[in-house]
Structures are given as C-alpha cells and as structure tokens.
Design a protein around this motif. Structure first.
Motif, PDB file in Angstrom:
ATOM      1  N   CYS A  69       5.398  -4.706  -9.095  1.00 56.46           N
ATOM      2  CA  CYS A  69       5.345  -6.419 -10.085  1.00 56.46           C
ATOM      3  C   CYS A  69       5.796  -6.344 -10.897  1.00 56.46           C
ATOM      4  N   VAL A  70       6.457  -5.540 -11.588  1.00 53.42           N
ATOM      5  CA  VAL A  70       6.672  -5.405 -13.180  1.00 53.42           C
ATOM      6  C   VAL A  70       7.879  -4.741 -13.444  1.00 53.42           C
ATOM      7  N   GLU A  71       8.309  -5.140 -14.493  1.00 51.88           N
ATOM      8  CA  GLU A  71      10.028  -4.818 -15.275  1.00 51.88           C
ATOM      9  C   GLU A  71       9.499  -4.027 -16.573  1.00 51.88           C
ATOM     10  N   GLU A  72      10.710  -2.870 -16.992  1.00 50.06           N
ATOM     11  CA  GLU A  72      10.003  -2.294 -17.952  1.00 50.06           C
ATOM     12  C   GLU A  72      10.502  -3.996 -18.711  1.00 50.06           C
ATOM     13  N   THR A  73       9.495  -3.219 -20.017  1.00 46.76           N
ATOM     14  CA  THR A  73       9.632  -3.934 -21.778  1.00 46.76           C
ATOM     15  C   THR A  73       8.695  -5.576 -21.385  1.00 46.76           C
ATOM     16  N   GLU A  74       7.489  -5.865 -20.018  1.00 46.29           N
ATOM     17  CA  GLU A  74       7.816  -6.649 -19.996  1.00 46.29           C
ATOM     18  C   GLU A  74       5.943  -6.055 -20.262  1.00 46.29           C
ATOM     19  N   ARG A  75       4.980  -7.491 -20.725  1.00 47.30           N
ATOM     20  CA  ARG A  75       3.543  -6.927 -21.313  1.00 47.30           C
ATOM     21  C   ARG A  75       2.945  -7.630 -20.041  1.00 47.30           C
ATOM     22  N   VAL A  76       1.669  -6.474 -19.981  1.00 44.22           N
ATOM     23  CA  VAL A  76       0.608  -6.224 -18.761  1.00 44.22           C
ATOM     24  C   VAL A  76      -0.354  -6.364 -19.397  1.00 44.22           C
ATOM     25  N   GLU A  77      -1.536  -6.923 -18.789  1.00 51.80           N
ATOM     26  CA  GLU A  77      -2.804  -6.340 -18.927  1.00 51.80           C
ATOM     27  C   GLU A  77      -3.416  -5.568 -18.282  1.00 51.80           C
ATOM     28  N   LYS A  78      -4.600  -5.068 -18.871  1.00 54.57           N
ATOM     29  CA  LYS A  78      -5.987  -4.544 -17.749  1.00 54.57           C
ATOM     30  C   LYS A  78      -6.187  -5.132 -17.308  1.00 54.57           C
ATOM     31  N   GLY A  79      -5.665  -4.071 -15.860  1.00 56.57           N
ATOM     32  CA  GLY A  79      -6.142  -4.731 -14.694  1.00 56.57           C
ATOM     33  C   GLY A  79      -5.652  -5.221 -14.118  1.00 56.57           C
ATOM     34  N   GLN A  80      -4.200  -5.268 -14.393  1.00 59.81           N
ATOM     35  CA  GLN A  80      -3.582  -6.668 -13.729  1.00 59.81           C
ATOM     36  C   GLN A  80      -2.464  -5.545 -12.721  1.00 59.81           C
ATOM     37  N   THR A  81      -2.051  -6.123 -11.313  1.00 59.46           N
ATOM     38  CA  THR A  81      -1.667  -5.977 -10.226  1.00 59.46           C
ATOM     39  C   THR A  81      -0.047  -4.746 -10.680  1.00 59.46           C
ATOM     40  N   LEU A  82       0.635  -3.512 -10.579  1.00 58.78           N
ATOM     41  CA  LEU A  82       1.781  -3.313 -11.241  1.00 58.78           C
ATOM     42  C   LEU A  82       2.296  -2.519 -10.029  1.00 58.78           C
ATOM     43  N   VAL A  83       1.884  -2.162  -8.922  1.00 58.45           N
ATOM     44  CA  VAL A  83       2.412  -1.930  -7.505  1.00 58.45           C
ATOM     45  C   VAL A  83       1.948  -2.018  -6.459  1.00 58.45           C
ATOM     46  N   ARG A  84       2.543  -2.197  -5.566  1.00 60.65           N
ATOM     47  CA  ARG A  84       1.320  -2.143  -3.996  1.00 60.65           C
ATOM     48  C   ARG A  84       1.866  -1.201  -3.493  1.00 60.65           C
ATOM     49  N   LEU A  85       0.749  -0.801  -2.563  1.00 58.90           N
ATOM     50  CA  LEU A  85       1.142   0.629  -1.279  1.00 58.90           C
ATOM     51  C   LEU A  85       0.624  -0.425  -0.337  1.00 58.90           C
ATOM     52  N   ASP A  86       1.586   0.258   0.747  1.00 58.45           N
ATOM     53  CA  ASP A  86       1.261  -0.304   2.279  1.00 58.45           C
ATOM     54  C   ASP A  86      -0.046  -0.102   2.954  1.00 58.45           C
ATOM     55  N   GLY A  87      -1.125  -0.347   3.108  1.00 57.87           N
ATOM     56  CA  GLY A  87      -2.520  -0.488   3.773  1.00 57.87           C
ATOM     57  C   GLY A  87      -3.106  -0.650   4.864  1.00 57.87           C
ATOM     58  N   LEU A  88      -1.303  -0.516   5.763  1.00 57.17           N
ATOM     59  CA  LEU A  88      -2.576  -0.696   7.554  1.00 57.17           C
ATOM     60  C   LEU A  88      -3.293   0.634   7.742  1.00 57.17           C
ATOM     61  N   LYS A  89      -2.836   1.790   6.811  1.00 58.76           N
ATOM     62  CA  LYS A  89      -3.414   2.989   7.773  1.00 58.76           C
ATOM     63  C   LYS A  89      -4.882   2.591   7.188  1.00 58.76           C
ATOM     64  N   SER A  90      -5.160   2.468   5.749  1.00 57.78           N
ATOM     65  CA  SER A  90      -6.630   2.767   5.133  1.00 57.78           C
ATOM     66  C   SER A  90      -7.542   1.122   5.431  1.00 57.78           C
ATOM     67  N   TRP A  91      -6.351   0.218   5.942  1.00 60.77           N
ATOM     68  CA  TRP A  91      -7.270  -0.561   6.427  1.00 60.77           C
ATOM     69  C   TRP A  91      -7.670  -0.732   8.128  1.00 60.77           C
ATOM     70  N   VAL A  92      -7.398  -0.035   8.809  1.00 57.99           N
ATOM     71  CA  VAL A  92      -7.910   0.532  10.083  1.00 57.99           C
ATOM     72  C   VAL A  92      -8.345   2.015   9.756  1.00 57.99           C
ATOM     73  N   ALA A  93      -8.718   2.733   9.292  1.00 56.90           N
ATOM     74  CA  ALA A  93      -9.709   3.808   8.371  1.00 56.90           C
ATOM     75  C   ALA A  93     -10.974   2.739   7.864  1.00 56.90           C
ATOM     76  N   LEU A  94     -11.163   1.994   7.558  1.00 50.80           N
ATOM     77  CA  LEU A  94     -11.844   1.102   6.762  1.00 50.80           C
ATOM     78  C   LEU A  94     -12.592   0.778   8.032  1.00 50.80           C
ATOM     79  N   ARG A  95     -11.928   0.052   9.316  1.00 52.57           N
ATOM     80  CA  ARG A  95     -13.141  -0.826  10.053  1.00 52.57           C
ATOM     81  C   ARG A  95     -13.648   0.378  11.008  1.00 52.57           C
ATOM     82  N   LYS A  96     -12.531   1.060  10.851  1.00 52.69           N
ATOM     83  CA  LYS A  96     -13.398   2.804  11.814  1.00 52.69           C
ATOM     84  C   LYS A  96     -15.008   3.286  11.767  1.00 52.69           C
TER      85      LYS A  96
END
Length: 381
Positions: free
Chosen positions: A46-73
């Motif tokens: 979500c971001v590039e070098e030299t970019e200013r980011v705030e605390k808590g801002q999402t920087l990287v997103r991962l695939d969540g399908l497997k963890s979503w299935v595990a959560l439903r189970k």
C-alpha cells in the motif's frame, strides 16, 4: 612574532581549552521495523519509500482466505460447544428427576415388601411374592446408585459454572480469538508515524513473521551521537552545552544542544567480536566513547535533519556538578507516546468479543431448563 604566539596561547587558554570538537558525529533516531505477525501471501503493497504514514495505517495486505475459513470453523465449534454444555445442564436436570422418580418407586417397593413379609408369616401371601418384592427393592437401589454415579460425572463437567464460564465454552472462545487474530493480522499496520524506507516486499511474496518488509522512520524525535576520544572525556559531563553544524546546511546554520549522557562503553565493546587484549601482540589504540546529545526541537523544526547525517560537534566543557553516571537523558512525553508506544496491537481483540457474545447467546437454551443443584444436596436412597 612573540606577541602573536602570546596572543595564540592566551586565546587557547581562555577559549579553546574549554572546548572539545569532533566531526565523528551522526544524526540518529528510532527506526521501526515492519514485520508481519502471521505467514501468508502478499496481495497488496500500500505504500512506497519516502511516503509519510500514520500510526496504524495499513502498509501491506496478505491473502486472508485460509484464515477466514479457519475463523468460520472456530465460530461453528464455539456454537457447538455452547449447545453441548447446554445439553450437559439438561442431562443433569433429567438425571435428578430420574433419581427422584426411582426413589419414589423404591419407597413404594419397600412398603410393599413390608406388607408381603407380614402376609407371608400369616399365610395370606405366598413366599414367592415376598421374594419378588425383595428383588425389586434391590434392583431399584442399584438403579439409583447407577443414576447417581452418572449424575456425578455430568455435574463434574458443569458444576460451579454457567454456560459462559464453562471450560468447554471458554476453550472454544479462545480458539475463535486465535483464529480472529490470524485473520485480522492479514493487514500489516505501521507501528509508528513516520516515513517509509527500505521497502523489500512485493506482491506475491510468501512471507513469514521473521521477514523484514520495510522500516518506518519517525523524524519528530532525533538526537546526535558524537564519538569523542577517551582523552577528551575527562571534563565532559551531562548538562554541558553543545554547538553543532551539519554539512546539509553549511556553516550558516548552527544547532544548539546539550550533553545528555555518555554510553557505558566504547564502540568496540559492543561490536560483534569484542576486543581481547590479553594477548602477546597488544597494540594500544585510542578508543572513542559515544556521547548522546539532545537537539533543540525548535531548531530542528526550522532546519529538519534525517538520520545518518554527519555533524561537527563542539562541547563547551563548563563546570557541571554532575557525575557521568548521572545522565539527563529523557524522552519527551509527546515523542514517547508517538515513537515508544504502539497500542494498536492491544486493540486487536476488541471487535471479536462482541461476536463471541452473540454466538453464545444465539445458541443458548432460552427455556431455562437447567436448574441449580438443590441447596441441601442430594439425599441417600
């Protein structure tokens, strides 16, 4: 000529001898590493070098399908655990009713046995009827004992608890929280407010919690580390004023700071291979000791610096009644909250707690047919 020499000596005695100068000084500060707390496949950077980011801002997103299935189970397992515990409470209630029913029958059989024995003595009742009544009493007593043993087994699973506090439900709820964290942490947040540097992650990367994705550098609180020769530290104390110059702005800009403290060892002591001078070929080398210098935040605001810049540092060796073991190092309150605390990780379970309560309530036995144990306890047959 002698007058010029005398002037030089006088100038040194009055001014220069009270100053120590080094150009072995660098701007430094905090560097926050960004790592994922779970393994997964990167689907977005979500971001590039030299970019200013705030605390808590999402920087990287991962695939969540497997963890979503595990959560439903895990949520389904929690619902099943609630129903299982409700069934245990119902079994306890049913067994208590069965025991009371069998005790009532036992009382009747004992009454009949007394009549049959009296009738047998007078010849009105046959001996066989009296024997059958005796067997019914014994069979009912054994049935009550078996039911009470079963009741104790079921009570061991539910006694002293409610549905919400039963260990089976608590264990299932913990599994939901664990699965939730795996799913929630698919988004990697920035731990502090600052500027992105050294980004190494790309979409499609298979990452683990050990992999460094990037760093975030907060520039609102920085300081200088100056390395002075050991012979220059004899009169240096925390609290002495410092004048600094950066090549970034040239001689026209001066920074004013103060010595905060001296590190408890030279740089070589903390190296990967510390010195071992107990050898036959020892060579004396003048060591340098890092000195931490606080900068004026107002001057930094007017002339910002970045980490790694060199500084020419001049310390005025004024008299300060303070030991080198009494540093004045102090992190400003604003900087501590911004750069030294990251409470975003403490809020990760907030959203799932309400979901857990809803699952428990949705699978509760609303008829309330799980009475509490009797106050006086169970009576014997």
């Amino acid at each position: 000529m002698l007058g010029l020499v005398a002037f030089g000596v006088l100038f040194w005695a009055l001014f220069l001898r009270n100053w120590v100068v080094t150009n072995d000084a660098y701007v430094t500060g905090n560097v926050a590493p960004v790592k994922s707390q779970v393994a997964g496949t990167v689907v977005e950077v979500c971001v590039e070098e030299t970019e200013r980011v705030e605390k808590g801002q999402t920087l990287v997103r991962l695939d969540g399908l497997k963890s979503w299935v595990a959560l439903r189970k895990a949520e389904a397992d929690l619902a099943a655990a609630v129903r299982r515990v409700e069934n245990l409470f119902s079994q306890v209630s049913r067994l208590r009713h069965r025991i009371e029913e069998e005790k009532a029958a036992l009382g009747r059989y004992r009454y009949d046995l007394g009549l049959y024995r009296g009738g047998t003595a007078t010849g009105v009742i046959s001996e066989q009827q009296s024997v059958d009544a005796q067997w019914k009493v014994q069979e009912t007593e054994q049935a009550i004992a078996a039911l009470e043993a079963e009741l104790r087994g079921n009570e061991a699973l539910v006694q002293g608890t409610t549905v919400e506090t039963n260990p089976l439900v608590l264990q299932a709820a913990q599994a939901v929280r664990d699965a939730w964290l795996d799913w929630y942490r698919r988004n990697v947040p920035s731990p502090v407010t600052g500027y992105v540097a050294r980004r190494t992650v790309q979409p499609g990367d298979q990452i683990t919690p050990e992999k460094l994705l990037m760093t975030v550098v907060p520039l609102d609180y920085i300081w200088v580390v100056a390395n002075f020769r050991e012979r220059e530290l004899g009169r240096m104390r925390p609290g002495q004023p410092v004048v600094l110059k950066s090549d970034l702005y040239g001689w026209g800009v001066r920074y004013h700071g103060v010595v905060e403290g001296l590190e408890p060892g030279s740089g070589s002591v903390f190296s990967l291979l510390p010195p071992d001078n107990a050898t036959g070929n020892y060579v004396h080398i003048v060591e340098r000791v890092p000195v931490r210098i606080r900068l004026d935040p107002k001057e930094l605001e007017r002339h910002p610096l970045v980490l790694g810049l060199t500084m020419v540092t001049s310390v005025h060796l004024t008299r300060v009644d303070r030991s080198i073991r009494s540093p004045i190092t102090e992190v400003p309150r604003k900087a501590r909250e911004a750069d030294y605390e990251s409470k975003i990780y403490l809020q990760e379970l907030t959203a799932i707690e309400g979901r857990i309560r809803k699952i428990i309530e949705a699978n509760r036995n609303r008829k309330g047919d799980a009475p509490a144990p009797p106050a006086g306890g169970r009576s014997g047959p």
